[in-house]
Design an enzyme around this catalytic site. Structure first.
Site, PDB file in Angstrom:
ATOM      1  N   SER A 138       0.831  -1.195   0.000  1.00 31.44           N
ATOM      2  CA  SER A 138       0.000   0.000   0.000  1.00 31.44           C
ATOM      3  C   SER A 138       0.874   1.257   0.000  1.00 31.44           C
ATOM      4  CB  SER A 138      -0.961  -0.044   1.196  1.00 31.44           C
ATOM      5  OG  SER A 138      -1.958   0.927   1.091  1.00 31.44           O
ATOM      6  N   ASP A 157      -8.796  -5.538  -5.511  1.00 34.16           N
ATOM      7  CA  ASP A 157      -8.395  -4.507  -4.556  1.00 34.16           C
ATOM      8  C   ASP A 157      -9.443  -3.392  -4.567  1.00 34.16           C
ATOM      9  OD1 ASP A 157      -7.181  -2.541  -3.055  1.00 34.16           O
ATOM     10  OD2 ASP A 157      -5.278  -2.584  -4.142  1.00 34.16           O
ATOM     11  N   HIS A 172      -6.725  -6.164  -1.342  1.00 35.75           N
ATOM     12  CA  HIS A 172      -5.623  -5.234  -1.103  1.00 35.75           C
ATOM     13  C   HIS A 172      -4.546  -5.804  -0.190  1.00 35.75           C
ATOM     14  CE1 HIS A 172      -3.744  -1.295  -0.958  1.00 35.75           C
ATOM     15  NE2 HIS A 172      -3.739  -1.331   0.373  1.00 35.75           N
TER      16      HIS A 172
END
Length: 450
Positions: A265, A358, A392
């Site tokens: 991320s 995601d 994610h």
């Protein structure tokens, strides 16, 4: 989504089990039931084998897993199975009939662990001091929620460690750098890695412990909301990360001249920037991160503005979960070229790992834009792994899928996305690919007892 039997099926099975209980399932037979979960002690990214024996042929049973984390939050999972003609259930071969999953899935009980409290993420905090204890219980018939009156036929408890025996954790507070260094047992020198997480801030160490257990010297690096670091990330000061690289390379157990970076991320965004501007970085793994800066970056005489979020595009679903997926889609507009990380300047290799489900970023589009940019400049140092159905938070194997989790900047839990089985498979496949990527680009291990 939980899968369960119809009322007709349950009635039929209750009748059969009552018949077994009165006519065939004697106390002597019950005493012969055995539950084997092996290995009893293992690293958290390792598979386990679950087998039950001594059951009646065609007997319906429930396998139930439970774990309590370090904050007292309980996680559970269950699956219903029918014994074969030999009175056995081998989870690697038998098909689950319902519960938290269906079908053949040897690690399904671990991947489908759910918190009893909403929107919690299973996160190991004390990496070297203690394991997660997972209790596997075998119940007669279908058990949705075990009650005190439900006596298991057998139980087994396994230890899931995030650091192998001999892995050393060293707190790091040197200059501006804050984090924890994990060293494998042995004299080394070991290939060095820096491990970065994202918008949760703080210091997250479980992946670093597992990587050190594979033979890497790993610095789990905090960069905001930890110790005396800023509580919010207003700017990516790349000189801080340069200082961290040099500190790691100074350790006599760390082999230079180059390092690897792994980031998820926001950590992936920073990892890509480090790979681009820092000569110490020769291999980077970027998991589900944007390739356009959303936070301003400064590095000596280099300044790159961040592209601002479109907060008005935050979407909230019927469950009260926020999605920031559409807040960044405008980043791919040409007017944000000035905020794009110039990946073509990277001297090392970059591996993008993306989940196509995601719900935080359109990670594949960002990664493909970076690959296209590199190719346009005659560079072929970037590669891409993409996983349909993965969300994610792609983490090491064995980690339950986390669909939603709150971050400090949001008053609502954030959607991370992912479908349970595809996400789990993505974690298993990508972990092996990541390890091989670093082994290839950082060289073989030396003098480790692992």
């Amino acid at each position: 989504m939980d899968l369960s039997f119809s009322s007709c099926q349950l009635a039929e099975q209750a009748f059969i089990l009552e018949k077994f209980g009165t006519e065939r399932y004697s106390q002597e037979l019950a005493a012969m039931v055995q539950l084997s979960v092996t290995p009893e002690v293992s690293l958290a990214d390792s598979p386990v084998k679950i087998c039950a024996s001594g059951l009646a042929p065609a007997q319906l049973v429930t396998l139930h897993a439970s774990l309590t984390d370090e904050r007292g939050v309980k996680y559970t999972a269950r699956a219903f199975y029918r014994a074969n003609q030999n009175g056995e259930v081998d989870v690697a071969e038998a098909s689950a009939l319902g519960g938290n999953y269906t079908g053949v899935w040897s690690m399904g009980l671990f991947y489908t662990l759910k918190a009893e409290k909403m929107f919690h993420r299973l996160l190991k905090r004390d990496v070297t001091g203690s394991p997660f204890y997972v209790q596997i219980s075998l119940f007669n018939s279908t058990v949705i929620v075990p009650l005190p009156t439900h006596e298991p036929l057998a139980t087994s408890t396994v230890e899931r460690w995030y650091a192998a025996p001999g892995v050393e954790r060293i707190p790091i507070k040197s200059g501006r750098v804050r984090g924890a260094l994990f060293l494998p047992p042995g004299s080394g020198p070991f290939p060095g890695l820096i491990d970065l997480f994202g918008g949760a801030g703080g210091l997250i160490e479980f992946r670093a412990g597992l990587l050190a257990s594979k033979g890497f010297a790993v610095l789990a690096l905090a960069f905001f909301a930890y110790d005396d670091l800023p509580q919010t990330l207003e700017v990516i000061d790349l000189e801080y990360f340069e200082e961290a690289c040099r500190l790691l390379l100074k350790n006599p157990k760390v082999r230079g001249p180059g390092l690897g970076i792994i980031g998820l991320s926001k950590g992936a965004e920073i990892a890509l920037a480090m790979s681009t501007f820092l000569k110490e970085v020769v291999a980077s793994v970027c998991i589900n991160g944007p390739t356009i800066l959303s936070t301003p970056l400064h590095f000596h005489d280099v300044s790159i503005p961040g592209a601002s979020y479109s907060s008005e595009k935050i979407r909230i679903n019927e469950m009260g979960l926020a999605s920031v997926y559409y807040c960044l889609e405008h980043f791919l507009d040409k007017k944000y070229e000035v905020s794009t990380i110039p990946v073509e300047k990277a001297q090392g290799h970059v591996l993008f790992v993306v989940g196509e489900a995601d719900q935080s970023f359109n990670s594949r589009v960002f990664a493909e834009a970076a690959l296209a940019r590199a190719k346009k400049h005659g560079k072929n140092h970037c590669s891409l792994l993409f996983y349909p159905g993965a969300g994610h938070l792609i983490e090491p194997p064995g980690s339950p899928v986390c669909f939603a989790y709150p971050l400090r900047f949001s008053p609502l839990p954030i959607q991370w996305g992912g479908e349970v089985k595809p996400h789990a498979k993505a974690q298993e496949h990508s972990w092996n690919e990541i390890l091989n990527f670093f082994k290839f680009h950082l060289g073989p291990f030396q003098n480790s007892s692992l």
